[in-house]
Design a protein around this motif. Structure first.
Motif, PDB file in Angstrom:
ATOM      1  N   TYR A 121       0.936  -1.091   0.124  1.00  0.00           N
ATOM      2  CA  TYR A 121      -0.028   0.014  -0.010  1.00  0.00           C
ATOM      3  C   TYR A 121       0.859   1.012   0.034  1.00  0.00           C
ATOM      4  CZ  TYR A 121      -3.837  -3.125   1.432  1.00  0.00           C
ATOM      5  OH  TYR A 121      -4.903  -4.001   1.606  1.00  0.00           O
ATOM      6  N   PRO A 122       0.534   2.564  -0.631  1.00  0.00           N
ATOM      7  CA  PRO A 122       1.122   3.509  -0.555  1.00  0.00           C
ATOM      8  C   PRO A 122       1.475   4.066   0.786  1.00  0.00           C
ATOM      9  CG  PRO A 122      -0.890   3.912  -2.143  1.00  0.00           C
ATOM     10  CD  PRO A 122      -0.627   2.367  -1.596  1.00  0.00           C
ATOM     11  N   GLU A 123       2.244   5.036   1.098  1.00  0.00           N
ATOM     12  CA  GLU A 123       2.259   5.541   2.571  1.00  0.00           C
ATOM     13  C   GLU A 123       1.232   6.031   2.907  1.00  0.00           C
ATOM     14  OE1 GLU A 123       4.638   4.381   4.398  1.00  0.00           O
ATOM     15  OE2 GLU A 123       3.980   5.662   5.909  1.00  0.00           O
ATOM     16  N   GLU A 124       0.535   7.043   2.031  1.00  0.00           N
ATOM     17  CA  GLU A 124      -0.558   7.737   2.430  1.00  0.00           C
ATOM     18  C   GLU A 124      -1.722   6.932   3.130  1.00  0.00           C
ATOM     19  OE1 GLU A 124       0.210   8.164  -0.814  1.00  0.00           O
ATOM     20  OE2 GLU A 124      -1.625   7.776  -1.920  1.00  0.00           O
ATOM     21  N   PHE A 125      -1.803   5.535   2.808  1.00  0.00           N
ATOM     22  CA  PHE A 125      -2.878   4.924   3.631  1.00  0.00           C
ATOM     23  C   PHE A 125      -2.598   4.529   4.855  1.00  0.00           C
ATOM     24  CE2 PHE A 125      -5.511   4.618   0.129  1.00  0.00           C
ATOM     25  CZ  PHE A 125      -5.220   4.016  -1.051  1.00  0.00           C
ATOM     26  N   TYR A 126      -1.150   4.587   5.323  1.00  0.00           N
ATOM     27  CA  TYR A 126      -0.762   4.377   6.564  1.00  0.00           C
ATOM     28  C   TYR A 126      -1.032   5.610   7.548  1.00  0.00           C
ATOM     29  CZ  TYR A 126       1.068  -0.010   5.027  1.00  0.00           C
ATOM     30  OH  TYR A 126       1.280  -1.426   4.375  1.00  0.00           O
ATOM     31  N   GLN A 127      -0.814   6.737   6.802  1.00  0.00           N
ATOM     32  CA  GLN A 127      -1.009   8.244   7.396  1.00  0.00           C
ATOM     33  C   GLN A 127      -2.655   8.371   7.773  1.00  0.00           C
ATOM     34  OE1 GLN A 127       1.478   9.387   8.845  1.00  0.00           O
ATOM     35  NE2 GLN A 127       2.795   7.949   7.849  1.00  0.00           N
ATOM     36  N   ASP A 128      -3.338   8.265   6.442  1.00  0.00           N
ATOM     37  CA  ASP A 128      -4.609   8.745   6.425  1.00  0.00           C
ATOM     38  C   ASP A 128      -5.728   7.517   6.648  1.00  0.00           C
ATOM     39  OD1 ASP A 128      -3.673  11.003   3.794  1.00  0.00           O
ATOM     40  OD2 ASP A 128      -3.411  10.975   5.740  1.00  0.00           O
ATOM     41  N   GLY A 129      -5.135   6.467   6.613  1.00  0.00           N
ATOM     42  CA  GLY A 129      -6.207   5.342   6.716  1.00  0.00           C
ATOM     43  C   GLY A 129      -6.860   4.856   5.379  1.00  0.00           C
ATOM     44  N   LEU A 130      -7.398   3.616   5.291  1.00  0.00           N
ATOM     45  CA  LEU A 130      -7.795   3.287   3.892  1.00  0.00           C
ATOM     46  C   LEU A 130      -9.464   3.119   3.836  1.00  0.00           C
ATOM     47  CD1 LEU A 130      -8.121   0.158   4.128  1.00  0.00           C
ATOM     48  CD2 LEU A 130      -5.706   0.113   3.380  1.00  0.00           C
ATOM     49  N   GLU A 131     -10.137   2.937   2.888  1.00  0.00           N
ATOM     50  CA  GLU A 131     -11.565   2.819   2.759  1.00  0.00           C
ATOM     51  C   GLU A 131     -11.753   1.337   2.345  1.00  0.00           C
ATOM     52  OE1 GLU A 131     -13.510   5.374   0.180  1.00  0.00           O
ATOM     53  OE2 GLU A 131     -15.483   4.358   0.564  1.00  0.00           O
ATOM     54  N   LEU A 132     -12.666   0.362   3.149  1.00  0.00           N
ATOM     55  CA  LEU A 132     -13.004  -0.672   2.883  1.00  0.00           C
ATOM     56  C   LEU A 132     -14.666  -0.798   2.508  1.00  0.00           C
ATOM     57  CD1 LEU A 132     -11.898  -2.572   6.162  1.00  0.00           C
ATOM     58  CD2 LEU A 132     -10.717  -2.320   3.775  1.00  0.00           C
ATOM     59  N   VAL A 133     -14.966  -1.857   1.562  1.00  0.00           N
ATOM     60  CA  VAL A 133     -16.399  -2.032   1.495  1.00  0.00           C
ATOM     61  C   VAL A 133     -16.478  -3.590   1.867  1.00  0.00           C
ATOM     62  CG1 VAL A 133     -16.934  -0.670  -0.409  1.00  0.00           C
ATOM     63  CG2 VAL A 133     -15.901  -2.909  -0.940  1.00  0.00           C
ATOM     64  N   THR A 134     -17.704  -4.126   2.171  1.00  0.00           N
ATOM     65  CA  THR A 134     -18.082  -5.419   2.564  1.00  0.00           C
ATOM     66  C   THR A 134     -18.231  -6.079   1.187  1.00  0.00           C
ATOM     67  OG1 THR A 134     -19.027  -4.908   4.714  1.00  0.00           O
ATOM     68  CG2 THR A 134     -19.450  -6.825   3.954  1.00  0.00           C
ATOM     69  N   ALA A 135     -17.757  -7.215   1.207  1.00  0.00           N
ATOM     70  CA  ALA A 135     -17.859  -7.927  -0.094  1.00  0.00           C
ATOM     71  C   ALA A 135     -18.927  -8.912   0.077  1.00  0.00           C
ATOM     72  CB  ALA A 135     -16.663  -8.804  -0.493  1.00  0.00           C
ATOM     73  N   SER A 136     -19.767  -9.252  -0.952  1.00  0.00           N
ATOM     74  CA  SER A 136     -20.797 -10.157  -0.719  1.00  0.00           C
ATOM     75  C   SER A 136     -20.189 -11.884  -0.755  1.00  0.00           C
ATOM     76  CB  SER A 136     -21.755 -10.214  -2.252  1.00  0.00           C
ATOM     77  OG  SER A 136     -21.063 -10.413  -3.070  1.00  0.00           O
ATOM     78  N   THR A 137     -19.061 -11.831  -1.253  1.00  0.00           N
ATOM     79  CA  THR A 137     -18.411 -13.166  -1.364  1.00  0.00           C
ATOM     80  C   THR A 137     -17.781 -13.538   0.220  1.00  0.00           C
ATOM     81  OG1 THR A 137     -17.528 -12.682  -3.429  1.00  0.00           O
ATOM     82  CG2 THR A 137     -16.477 -14.554  -2.139  1.00  0.00           C
ATOM     83  N   ALA A 160     -13.403 -11.455  -3.662  1.00  0.00           N
ATOM     84  CA  ALA A 160     -13.871 -10.544  -2.736  1.00  0.00           C
ATOM     85  C   ALA A 160     -12.939  -9.413  -2.995  1.00  0.00           C
ATOM     86  CB  ALA A 160     -13.606 -10.772  -1.370  1.00  0.00           C
ATOM     87  N   LYS A 161     -11.743  -9.318  -3.256  1.00  0.00           N
ATOM     88  CA  LYS A 161     -10.840  -8.428  -3.664  1.00  0.00           C
ATOM     89  C   LYS A 161     -11.410  -7.633  -5.007  1.00  0.00           C
ATOM     90  CE  LYS A 161      -6.434  -6.583  -3.212  1.00  0.00           C
ATOM     91  NZ  LYS A 161      -5.915  -6.091  -1.935  1.00  0.00           N
ATOM     92  N   ILE A 162     -11.781  -8.386  -6.010  1.00  0.00           N
ATOM     93  CA  ILE A 162     -12.363  -7.802  -7.141  1.00  0.00           C
ATOM     94  C   ILE A 162     -13.605  -6.874  -6.729  1.00  0.00           C
ATOM     95  CG2 ILE A 162     -13.924  -8.260  -9.277  1.00  0.00           C
ATOM     96  CD1 ILE A 162     -12.032 -10.942  -9.524  1.00  0.00           C
ATOM     97  N   GLU A 163     -14.331  -7.394  -6.030  1.00  0.00           N
ATOM     98  CA  GLU A 163     -15.550  -6.520  -5.594  1.00  0.00           C
ATOM     99  C   GLU A 163     -14.909  -5.205  -4.997  1.00  0.00           C
ATOM    100  OE1 GLU A 163     -18.024 -10.055  -3.539  1.00  0.00           O
ATOM    101  OE2 GLU A 163     -18.994  -8.305  -3.525  1.00  0.00           O
ATOM    102  N   GLY A 164     -13.883  -5.255  -4.220  1.00  0.00           N
ATOM    103  CA  GLY A 164     -13.414  -4.224  -3.320  1.00  0.00           C
ATOM    104  C   GLY A 164     -12.572  -3.043  -4.616  1.00  0.00           C
ATOM    105  N   CYS A 169     -11.953   0.492  -3.787  1.00  0.00           N
ATOM    106  CA  CYS A 169     -11.300   0.278  -2.399  1.00  0.00           C
ATOM    107  C   CYS A 169     -10.225  -0.752  -2.707  1.00  0.00           C
ATOM    108  CB  CYS A 169     -12.358  -0.263  -1.400  1.00  0.00           C
ATOM    109  SG  CYS A 169     -13.672   1.042  -1.128  1.00  0.00           S
ATOM    110  N   VAL A 170      -8.997  -0.476  -2.139  1.00  0.00           N
ATOM    111  CA  VAL A 170      -7.838  -1.342  -2.146  1.00  0.00           C
ATOM    112  C   VAL A 170      -7.962  -2.673  -1.284  1.00  0.00           C
ATOM    113  CG1 VAL A 170      -6.199   0.246  -2.682  1.00  0.00           C
ATOM    114  CG2 VAL A 170      -6.680  -0.368  -0.331  1.00  0.00           C
ATOM    115  N   GLU A 171      -8.993  -2.978  -0.328  1.00  0.00           N
ATOM    116  CA  GLU A 171      -9.081  -3.660   0.295  1.00  0.00           C
ATOM    117  C   GLU A 171     -10.778  -4.215   0.660  1.00  0.00           C
ATOM    118  OE1 GLU A 171      -8.802  -6.661   1.301  1.00  0.00           O
ATOM    119  OE2 GLU A 171      -7.075  -7.405   2.341  1.00  0.00           O
ATOM    120  N   ALA A 172     -11.130  -5.512   0.971  1.00  0.00           N
ATOM    121  CA  ALA A 172     -12.590  -5.842   1.141  1.00  0.00           C
ATOM    122  C   ALA A 172     -12.595  -6.361   2.640  1.00  0.00           C
ATOM    123  CB  ALA A 172     -13.252  -6.668   0.024  1.00  0.00           C
ATOM    124  N   LEU A 173     -13.763  -6.166   3.154  1.00  0.00           N
ATOM    125  CA  LEU A 173     -14.019  -6.992   4.201  1.00  0.00           C
ATOM    126  C   LEU A 173     -14.922  -8.176   4.098  1.00  0.00           C
ATOM    127  CD1 LEU A 173     -15.539  -5.121   7.681  1.00  0.00           C
ATOM    128  CD2 LEU A 173     -16.699  -7.116   6.808  1.00  0.00           C
TER     129      LEU A 173
END
Ligand SMILES: Cc1ncc(COP(=O)(O)O)c(CNc2cccc(C(=O)O)c2)c1O
Length: 284
Positions: A121-137, A160-164, A169-173
């Motif tokens: 992940y790029p450094e700014e995600f560690y500074q600012d946090g990232l966004e997630l979506v909940t996957a249906s998978t 699930a990664k594809i859904e994210g 979003c770079v990650e999915a819950l």
């Protein structure tokens, strides 16, 4: 140049090959580990190898060398690639065999050790946090291919990664078969609520992450109360803080999930404290 280990020999990147009849390729029949190299040393190597052997045992795969030999070979591969900080991918496949599922007709499991650089992940995600979506998978049902096994079958996670990614979003819950929150596609999930650290228990159908274990140890040292309990999306939405843990991700805040801002939308104090403790532990 990069030296890749296959069954005790080293090959350049372009010559590092396995058979098209390898059941790791044909059926995802194999297990793997992803480990960090910090300061020239593999972080928690024995813990990762214990999990590798457990995963192999669970799929009735016999790793053809001893754990002590594997330690020597992993460390030799790190030295050969002269990596101060980086990443090790360790793969054990069932090996080549006739077409058809029967794993017991494969005679030589393939051990592959790749030492490489990593930037998930790029450094700014560690500074600012990232966004997630909940996957249906959802995560694999424990009575199907157990999510406790770190196998080469990562399509569940990739779906699930594809859904994210499609949601920007770079990650999915991911939820488990009971609709509870399990983890993300490549990392475990933690919440903070009223100063208490919360994370799903391993029987929630998750991979028992090494980084998850490290963060639980660090929390105990920092006298932070910990609860390993089942959580739902409601718990995530009303949490004060959320962060993810993984060998690749390390410790990374999540500040927006399914369009709900978590807390004040910035990485919280306990997330920052545990991130600092983790970075101190690994010497970064
Ligand atoms: C499903 C899942 N859950 C949790 C973790 C974190 O486990 P560790 O704390 O032991 O690493 C993982 C591991 N995930 C993982 C490990 C290494 C690389 C990558 C990658 O995204 O390239 C992903 C994983 O695949």
């Amino acid at each position: 140049s990069q030296q890749i280990y296959i069954n005790g020999e080293y090959f350049g990147r372009d010559d590092a090959k396995v058979s098209v009849f390898d059941h790791g390729l044909l059926y995802g029949d194999g297990v793997f580990e992803g480990m960090r190299i910090y300061g020239g040393k593999v972080f928690r190597l024995r813990e990762h190898l214990k999990r590798l052997w457990d995963s192999a045992q669970a799929i009735a795969l016999t790793i053809p060398i001893s754990m002590d030999q594997m330690i020597l070979d992993v460390n030799a591969t790190v030295a050969k690639n002269d990596l101060e900080n980086g990443y090790i991918r360790l793969v054990v496949t069932r090996g080549a065999g006739p077409l058809g599922l029967d794993p017991f007709r494969c005679s030589h499991p393939q051990i592959i050790i790749i030492a490489d650089t990593i930037k998930l992940y790029p450094e700014e995600f560690y500074q600012d946090g990232l966004e997630l979506v909940t996957a249906s998978t959802i995560r694999n049902h424990p009575a199907a291919l157990s999510p406790r096994i770190k196998s080469l079958n990562y399509l569940n996670n990739i779906m699930a990664k594809i859904e994210g990614l499609k949601a920007g979003c770079v990650e999915a819950l991911m939820l488990n078969h009971k609709g509870e929150v399990a983890e993300c596609t490549g990392d475990n999930l933690f919440l903070v609520r009223d100063g208490v650290l919360i994370t799903p228990p391993v029987d929630a159908g998750i991979l028992e992450g090494i980084t998850r274990d490290v963060v639980l140890e660090l929390a105990a040292q920092e006298k932070i109360e910990v609860r390993e309990i089942a959580i739902t999306r409601y718990d995530v939405y009303v949490a004060d803080e959320c962060f993810l843990t993984g060998s690749a991700a390390e410790v990374i805040p999540a500040v927006k999930i399914d369009d709900r801002t978590i807390g004040d939308g910035t990485p919280g104090p306990i997330t920052r404290k545990l991130t600092a403790a983790f970075r101190k532990l690994v010497g970064q």
